[in-house]
Design a protein around this motif. Structure first.
Motif, PDB file in Angstrom:
ATOM      1  N   ALA A  56       7.935  52.851  49.456  1.00 16.28           N
ATOM      2  CA  ALA A  56       9.356  53.206  49.411  1.00 16.28           C
ATOM      3  C   ALA A  56       9.871  53.655  50.772  1.00 16.28           C
ATOM      4  CB  ALA A  56       9.589  54.306  48.384  1.00 16.28           C
ATOM      5  N   GLU A  57       9.024  53.551  51.818  1.00 18.89           N
ATOM      6  CA  GLU A  57       9.374  53.949  53.177  1.00 18.89           C
ATOM      7  C   GLU A  57       9.833  55.407  53.231  1.00 18.89           C
ATOM      8  OE1 GLU A  57       8.875  51.997  55.818  1.00 18.89           O
ATOM      9  OE2 GLU A  57       8.104  50.412  54.506  1.00 18.89           O
ATOM     10  N   VAL A  58       9.135  56.282  52.502  1.00 14.97           N
ATOM     11  CA  VAL A  58       9.521  57.687  52.474  1.00 14.97           C
ATOM     12  C   VAL A  58       9.325  58.339  53.828  1.00 14.97           C
ATOM     13  CG1 VAL A  58       7.281  58.642  51.810  1.00 14.97           C
ATOM     14  CG2 VAL A  58       9.370  59.768  51.020  1.00 14.97           C
ATOM     15  N   GLN A  59       8.450  57.800  54.661  1.00 15.75           N
ATOM     16  CA  GLN A  59       8.208  58.376  55.976  1.00 15.75           C
ATOM     17  C   GLN A  59       9.419  58.255  56.890  1.00 15.75           C
ATOM     18  OE1 GLN A  59       6.881  55.667  54.795  1.00 15.75           O
ATOM     19  NE2 GLN A  59       6.843  54.014  56.309  1.00 15.75           N
ATOM     20  N   ARG A  60      10.357  57.350  56.541  1.00 13.36           N
ATOM     21  CA  ARG A  60      11.578  57.186  57.326  1.00 13.36           C
ATOM     22  C   ARG A  60      12.821  57.571  56.539  1.00 13.36           C
ATOM     23  NH1 ARG A  60      10.760  51.193  59.793  1.00 13.36           N
ATOM     24  NH2 ARG A  60      10.679  50.734  57.567  1.00 13.36           N
ATOM     25  N   ALA A  61      12.641  58.216  55.397  1.00 19.22           N
ATOM     26  CA  ALA A  61      13.777  58.595  54.549  1.00 19.22           C
ATOM     27  C   ALA A  61      14.468  59.846  55.088  1.00 19.22           C
ATOM     28  CB  ALA A  61      13.301  58.827  53.117  1.00 19.22           C
ATOM     29  N   HIS A  62      15.744  59.937  54.804  1.00 17.82           N
ATOM     30  CA  HIS A  62      16.520  61.117  55.200  1.00 17.82           C
ATOM     31  C   HIS A  62      16.435  62.213  54.143  1.00 17.82           C
ATOM     32  CE1 HIS A  62      19.641  63.600  56.933  1.00 17.82           C
ATOM     33  NE2 HIS A  62      20.360  63.500  55.832  1.00 17.82           N
ATOM     34  N   GLN A  63      16.357  61.816  52.903  1.00 18.60           N
ATOM     35  CA  GLN A  63      16.277  62.789  51.823  1.00 18.60           C
ATOM     36  C   GLN A  63      15.506  62.203  50.650  1.00 18.60           C
ATOM     37  OE1 GLN A  63      20.398  63.674  51.350  1.00 18.60           O
ATOM     38  NE2 GLN A  63      20.975  61.618  50.734  1.00 18.60           N
ATOM     39  N   VAL A  64      14.853  63.098  49.916  1.00 19.73           N
ATOM     40  CA  VAL A  64      14.043  62.731  48.765  1.00 19.73           C
ATOM     41  C   VAL A  64      14.504  63.567  47.582  1.00 19.73           C
ATOM     42  CG1 VAL A  64      11.728  62.578  47.789  1.00 19.73           C
ATOM     43  CG2 VAL A  64      12.078  62.169  50.238  1.00 19.73           C
ATOM     44  N   VAL A  65      14.822  62.896  46.489  1.00 24.98           N
ATOM     45  CA  VAL A  65      15.243  63.561  45.259  1.00 24.98           C
ATOM     46  C   VAL A  65      14.117  63.399  44.239  1.00 24.98           C
ATOM     47  CG1 VAL A  65      16.945  63.661  43.404  1.00 24.98           C
ATOM     48  CG2 VAL A  65      17.667  63.116  45.739  1.00 24.98           C
ATOM     49  N   ILE A  66      13.580  64.521  43.770  1.00 25.75           N
ATOM     50  CA  ILE A  66      12.474  64.505  42.813  1.00 25.75           C
ATOM     51  C   ILE A  66      13.024  64.891  41.452  1.00 25.75           C
ATOM     52  CG2 ILE A  66      10.205  65.430  42.252  1.00 25.75           C
ATOM     53  CD1 ILE A  66       9.831  66.056  45.200  1.00 25.75           C
ATOM     54  N   ALA A  67      13.036  63.931  40.535  1.00 33.03           N
ATOM     55  CA  ALA A  67      13.586  64.147  39.190  1.00 33.03           C
ATOM     56  C   ALA A  67      12.584  63.678  38.147  1.00 33.03           C
ATOM     57  CB  ALA A  67      14.917  63.417  39.038  1.00 33.03           C
ATOM     58  N   THR A  68      11.362  64.165  38.256  1.00 32.16           N
ATOM     59  CA  THR A  68      10.321  63.783  37.307  1.00 32.16           C
ATOM     60  C   THR A  68      10.468  64.561  36.002  1.00 32.16           C
ATOM     61  OG1 THR A  68       8.836  65.427  38.284  1.00 32.16           O
ATOM     62  CG2 THR A  68       8.718  63.186  39.144  1.00 32.16           C
ATOM     63  N   GLN A  69       9.728  64.112  34.996  1.00 31.72           N
ATOM     64  CA  GLN A  69       9.807  64.750  33.687  1.00 31.72           C
ATOM     65  C   GLN A  69       8.943  66.011  33.596  1.00 31.72           C
ATOM     66  OE1 GLN A  69      11.930  63.747  31.347  1.00 31.72           O
ATOM     67  NE2 GLN A  69      12.595  62.062  32.672  1.00 31.72           N
ATOM     68  N   ARG A  70       7.945  66.131  34.463  1.00 33.00           N
ATOM     69  CA  ARG A  70       7.023  67.252  34.414  1.00 33.00           C
ATOM     70  C   ARG A  70       7.084  68.044  35.711  1.00 33.00           C
ATOM     71  NH1 ARG A  70       2.393  66.645  30.864  1.00 33.00           N
ATOM     72  NH2 ARG A  70       1.225  67.781  32.446  1.00 33.00           N
ATOM     73  N   ASP A  71       6.961  69.373  35.594  1.00 31.22           N
ATOM     74  CA  ASP A  71       7.006  70.227  36.769  1.00 31.22           C
ATOM     75  C   ASP A  71       5.779  70.050  37.644  1.00 31.22           C
ATOM     76  OD1 ASP A  71       9.342  71.090  35.673  1.00 31.22           O
ATOM     77  OD2 ASP A  71       8.674  73.131  35.209  1.00 31.22           O
ATOM     78  N   ASP A  72       4.605  69.879  37.040  1.00 31.14           N
ATOM     79  CA  ASP A  72       3.394  69.719  37.847  1.00 31.14           C
ATOM     80  C   ASP A  72       3.440  68.422  38.649  1.00 31.14           C
ATOM     81  OD1 ASP A  72       3.234  68.102  35.670  1.00 31.14           O
ATOM     82  OD2 ASP A  72       1.404  68.979  34.843  1.00 31.14           O
ATOM     83  N   THR A  73       4.018  67.378  38.052  1.00 30.86           N
ATOM     84  CA  THR A  73       4.183  66.128  38.797  1.00 30.86           C
ATOM     85  C   THR A  73       5.146  66.309  39.963  1.00 30.86           C
ATOM     86  OG1 THR A  73       3.831  64.905  36.747  1.00 30.86           O
ATOM     87  CG2 THR A  73       4.760  63.686  38.588  1.00 30.86           C
ATOM     88  N   ALA A  74       6.209  67.080  39.754  1.00 32.08           N
ATOM     89  CA  ALA A  74       7.178  67.334  40.822  1.00 32.08           C
ATOM     90  C   ALA A  74       6.520  68.061  41.998  1.00 32.08           C
ATOM     91  CB  ALA A  74       8.352  68.146  40.275  1.00 32.08           C
ATOM     92  N   VAL A  75       5.625  69.004  41.707  1.00 32.21           N
ATOM     93  CA  VAL A  75       4.926  69.718  42.775  1.00 32.21           C
ATOM     94  C   VAL A  75       4.062  68.770  43.589  1.00 32.21           C
ATOM     95  CG1 VAL A  75       3.207  71.500  43.251  1.00 32.21           C
ATOM     96  CG2 VAL A  75       4.980  71.916  41.547  1.00 32.21           C
TER      97      VAL A  75
END
Length: 379
Positions: free
Chosen positions: A204-223
Motif C-alpha cells: 500500500a506504499e505506507v512508507q510514502r503515505a502522508h497519513q494512516v487511518v486505522i479503523a479495524t474491528q479489534r483494538d489489539d489489531t489496531a495496536v
C-alpha cells in the motif's frame, strides 16, 4: 491485552488473493462471459465452413470412398481451420478451389485469430495490469492509507473525499477480498491482506503515505497495525479508532498521533442528545462533512495577523499554536500569529452559485477549503 498474530478475518483470505493490489476499474467484464463469447464465435466460424463445404461437396474428393458426406464436411472443416491438412479430402474442382481461396482461407485466419487472440488478450491484460500497477506505485506520494473498510473506514473515506481529497489518493487495506472488491467498485485502490504484516503495508506504499487511518474491528489489531505503520513511516500522521477507552494509551504508545474512542464518543453523543436533542443534532452535523455546519482547520490569512480571535470573519473555536491548542477565550490566543492554525465552524456551501443574470459567480471561500465562511449576525 492479548495480541493475536493476525486478525481473525485475515484467515479467510485465499492464498491466491492474499497481498494483492487492486486498482479501480470502470467496467470489468466477467472472464467466463468473454471465454464463452469467443468459443461461440469459433463455433460459428466452424459451422460456416461446414456449410460452405456441404453446399459444394460435389467438387471435393475423399480418398477413402470417393464421396463427401456431412461427417466428412465437419472433418474437413476442423482439419482445415486448425491448419492440420492431412490431404485425404481435397477440392479438385475449380469452383471448390476458388471458394477455398475466397472463403475458407479467411475463415481459417479468423478462427486462428479468435483462439490465439484469447491467449494474447490474457497476456496483454496481465502486462497492462503490471504496467498500471508500476505506474501507480511510482506516482503514489503523500497519500492516505485506510486500514479496515467497515463502517468506520467507509465513513472516514467519505469524509476525506468530502474535504477535497481525491479517491485516487486513498488506498484501502482489508483482509477480506469481498470488502476490497467493494472498495475498488467505489473508485479506491485496494490491497487484500493482513495490515499487521509489514509486506502488506508496503504494497500500500505506507512508507510514502502522508497519513494512516486505522479503523479495524479489534483494538489489539489496531495496536499491531499502528506499531507496524510507525516502524515503516516515521513521519506519517496516524489516526486510530479503538472501542475501549482503556486501550487508547496503548495506541498512543504504539505511534498513533490521534486516538478516537468510538464507544465513548458514541456514548457521550447519546448522553448529550438525551439532555439536549438540539445540541446532539448540531454535534452530529459538525462531524458530518459536506452539509450544514463543518469544522475546518485552516491557516491564518495575512489580513487576520495581529487581530483578536473575535475579530475574524468566521467563528473560531480553537487556535493551534505550535503543539498547543488554545481555546477561543484563552487570553494567549489573541493576537493571532501568521504561523497559527484556526479551528473554525463554517457553513458548507458550493464554491459557485448562479446570480440573477444566470452567470456563475464564485462565493468567497476559506483558504484551503471548498466552503464559505460563516458570517456573524451583525454582518
Amino acid at each position: 491485552m492479548k495480541l493475536p498474530s493476525q486478525d481473525a478475518a485475515a484467515r479467510e483470505v485465499p492464498e491466491d488473493r492474499s497481498h494483492r493490489v487492486l486498482l479501480p476499474r470502470r467496467a470489468p467484464k466477467p472472464p467466463l462471459r468473454q471465454v464463452a463469447r469467443r468459443l461461440l464465435m469459433a463455433l460459428l466460424v466452424l459451422l460456416a465452413t461446414v456449410l460452405i463445404v456441404w453446399i459444394d461437396r460435389d467438387e471435393y474428393h475423399d480418398n477413402a470412398d470417393g464421396r463427401v458426406d456431412l461427417l466428412d464436411c465437419f472433418y474437413y472443416a476442423t482439419v482445415t481451420l486448425s491448419t492440420t491438412g492431412y490431404g485425404d479430402i481435397v477440392p479438385y474442382g475449380d469452383h471448390a478451389r476458388l471458394l477455398n481461396i475466397l472463403l475458407i482461407t479467411p475463415l481459417r485466419v479468423l478462427f486462428l485469430i479468435i483462439l490465439v487472440g484469447t491467449t494474447l488478450e490474457v497476456l496483454t491484460e496481465r502486462t497492462r495490469e503490471q504496467w498500471q500497477l508500476k505506474r501507480w506505485r511510482n506516482a503514489l506520494r503523500d497519500h492516505t492509507v485506510i486500514v479496515g473498510f467497515g463502517t468506520k473506514g467507509r465513513s472516514a473515506a467519505q469524509t476525506l473525499c468530502a474535504t477535497g481529497l481525491h479517491r485516487d489518493r486513498i488506498v484501502i487495506v482489508d483482509p477480506s477480498s469481498k470488502v476490497i472488491d467493494a472498495a475498488v467498485a467505489d473508485g479506491f485502490a485496494g490491497v487484500v491482506g493482513d495490515a499487521t504484516r509489514s509486506d502488506v503495508l508496503l504494497r500500500a506504499e505506507v512508507q510514502r503515505a502522508h497519513q494512516v487511518v486505522i479503523a479495524t474491528q479489534r483494538d489489539d489489531t489496531a495496536v499491531l497495525v499502528s506499531l507496524t505503520a510507525r516502524q515503516l513511516n516515521k513521519r506519517a500522521n496516524i489516526v486510530a479508532a479503538v472501542r475501549e477507552e482503556e486501550n487508547a494509551p496503548l495506541l498512543r504508545q504504539s505511534g498513533a498521533n490521534s486516538v478516537i474512542t468510538s464507544a465513548s464518543a458514541a456514548g457521550r453523543l447519546l448522553g448529550l442528545s438525551v439532555h439536549s436533542p438540539s445540541a446532539g443534532t448540531v454535534m452530529e452535523d459538525l462531524i458530518q462533512q459536506g452539509s450544514g455546519l463543518d469544522l475546518v482547520e485552516r491557516t491564518v490569512v495575512k489580513a487576520e495577523v495581529g487581530k483578536s480571535v473575535r475579530d475574524t470573519d468566521d467563528l473560531v473555536v480553537s487556535v493551534l499554536r505550535g503543539h498547543r491548542l488554545l481555546g477561543y477565550d484563552d487570553p494567549e490566543a489573541s493576537p493571532l500569529q501568521s504561523t497559527d492554525r484556526l479551528i473554525t465552524i463554517v457553513r458548507a456551501a458550493p464554491a459557485e452559485t448562479a446570480d440573477h443574470s444566470g452567470k456563475q459567480s464564485a462565493k468567497p471561500t476559506l483558504p484551503g477549503t471548498g466552503v464559505a465562511p460563516m458570517r456573524r449576525v451583525d454582518e
